[in-house]
Write an enzyme that holds these catalytic residues in place. Structure first.
Site, PDB file in Angstrom:
ATOM      1  N   GLY A  12       0.778  -1.245   0.000  1.00  0.00           N
ATOM      2  CA  GLY A  12       0.000   0.000   0.000  1.00  0.00           C
ATOM      3  C   GLY A  12       0.804   1.286   0.000  1.00  0.00           C
ATOM      4  CB  SER A  13       4.245   2.278  -0.883  1.00  0.00           C
ATOM      5  OG  SER A  13       4.415   1.971  -2.239  1.00  0.00           O
ATOM      6  CG  ASN A  14       1.733   3.590  -5.737  1.00  0.00           C
ATOM      7  OD1 ASN A  14       2.090   4.654  -6.233  1.00  0.00           O
ATOM      8  ND2 ASN A  14       2.376   2.453  -5.940  1.00  0.00           N
ATOM      9  NE  ARG A  96     -10.547 -10.751  -7.567  1.00  0.00           N
ATOM     10  CZ  ARG A  96     -10.896 -12.031  -7.547  1.00  0.00           C
ATOM     11  NH1 ARG A  96     -10.285 -12.864  -6.731  1.00  0.00           N
ATOM     12  NH2 ARG A  96     -11.860 -12.486  -8.327  1.00  0.00           N
ATOM     13  CB  ILE A  97      -7.892  -9.133 -14.200  1.00  0.00           C
ATOM     14  CG1 ILE A  97      -6.371  -9.263 -14.304  1.00  0.00           C
ATOM     15  CG2 ILE A  97      -8.490  -8.541 -15.473  1.00  0.00           C
ATOM     16  CD1 ILE A  97      -5.904 -10.279 -15.309  1.00  0.00           C
ATOM     17  CG  HIS A 114       2.040  -1.153 -15.485  1.00  0.00           C
ATOM     18  ND1 HIS A 114       1.727  -2.412 -15.013  1.00  0.00           N
ATOM     19  CD2 HIS A 114       3.080  -1.332 -16.344  1.00  0.00           C
ATOM     20  CE1 HIS A 114       2.524  -3.305 -15.578  1.00  0.00           C
ATOM     21  NE2 HIS A 114       3.352  -2.673 -16.380  1.00  0.00           N
TER      22      HIS A 114
HETATM   23  C1  GRF Z   1       3.452  -0.723  -7.590  1.00  0.00           C
HETATM   24  O1  GRF Z   1       4.713  -0.908  -8.163  1.00  0.00           O
HETATM   25  C2  GRF Z   1       2.417  -0.456  -8.645  1.00  0.00           C
HETATM   26  O2  GRF Z   1       2.935   0.232  -9.744  1.00  0.00           O
HETATM   27  C3  GRF Z   1       2.009  -1.834  -9.063  1.00  0.00           C
HETATM   28  O3  GRF Z   1       2.012  -2.587  -7.880  1.00  0.00           O
HETATM   29  C4  GRF Z   1       2.922  -2.010  -6.947  1.00  0.00           C
HETATM   30  C5  GRF Z   1       2.147  -1.745  -5.704  1.00  0.00           C
HETATM   31  O4  GRF Z   1       2.944  -1.262  -4.668  1.00  0.00           O
HETATM   32  N1  GRF Z   1       0.729  -1.810  -9.735  1.00  0.00           N
HETATM   33  P1  GRF Z   1       2.274  -0.612  -3.383  1.00  0.00           P
HETATM   34  O5  GRF Z   1       1.339  -1.679  -2.800  1.00  0.00           O
HETATM   35  O6  GRF Z   1       1.520   0.597  -3.805  1.00  0.00           O
HETATM   36  O7  GRF Z   1       3.416  -0.316  -2.470  1.00  0.00           O
END
Ligand code: GRF
Length: 207
Positions: A12-14, A96-97, A114
């Site tokens: 969950g870093s994003n 998941r898609i 991505h």
């Molecule tokens: C990230 O590299 C994102 O681009 C990809 O999955 C990873 C998720 O990382 N879709 P986080 O869980 O957000 O740290």
């Protein structure tokens, strides 16, 4: 005001970057309502709840596929007043898609990040794919979700260099830093109505 759900499966870093940006009042038109995960052990769930006080929901698949599973997500979204008319759904490491039924319902309201310069290196382990291929530049892409994997209209993308001394981990970390900057920016542009879609091209509209 847009009601936002973030869908995660892991660290969950994003998600953290998006919620931090909101906490710093950079996403004024967004109300984060819920973080949903298909994985009850996702680290991001704890962060959402404890650090940001955001509601979390776990929806286990129990073998359900496609729309059979996604309709449970749709129902949770509605419980949080996240509708196709006022919602934004951010996939952030969601593994998941999504079914075409779900994508159709929330058409052009589902964003994904991505870790490559699409259309190169779609799918899993994009950083490793780029590293192993030997490209000299990679990066990340925020795009709308469409019916296929990693093919939707590109909102924003930025590059990072790959140095001879890099390990795959160095590259992944460099891309991740960029992801944390780019994803909140794309969400901000979307929420301010600054994106215009023509065909599969997304144009930035100055307001
Ligand atoms: C990230 O590299 C994102 O681009 C990809 O999955 C990873 C998720 O990382 N879709 P986080 O869980 O957000 O740290």
């Amino acid at each position: 005001m847009l009601n936002m759900a973030i869908l995660i499966s892991g660290r969950g870093s994003n998600m953290h970057a998006i919620l931090s940006s909101h906490a710093q009042s950079e996403l004024r038109n967004i109300q984060p309502c819920v973080v949903i995960s298909n994985n009850k052990d996702a680290l991001g769930l704890k962060i959402a709840k404890e650090q940001f006080g955001i509601a979390t929901e776990v929806i286990l698949s129990n073998g359900k596929k496609g729309w059979e599973y996604d309709k449970e997500i749709a129902s949770v979204l509605k419980n949080y007043c996240i509708y196709p008319s006022n919602g934004i759904i951010c996939l952030a490491g969601y593994m998941r898609i999504l079914s075409s039924q779900f994508v159709r319902q929330y058409k052009l309201r589902i964003l994904n990040i991505h870790p490559s310069l699409l259309p190169s290196f779609k799918g899993l382990h994009a950083q490793k794919q780029a590293f192993d291929y030997g490209v000299k530049i990679s990066g990340c892409t925020v795009h709308f979700i469409d019916d296929n994997v990693d093919t939707g209209p590109i909102i924003i993308q930025e590059s990072v260099p790959i140095y001879d001394s890099d390990t795959e981990e160095d590259l992944s970390n460099r891309i991740l830093q960029l992801e944390h900057k780019l994803y909140p920016l794309a969400i901000k542009l979307f929420s301010e109505g600054k994106l215009r879609l023509e065909g599969r091209k997304v144009y930035l509209v100055e307001k």
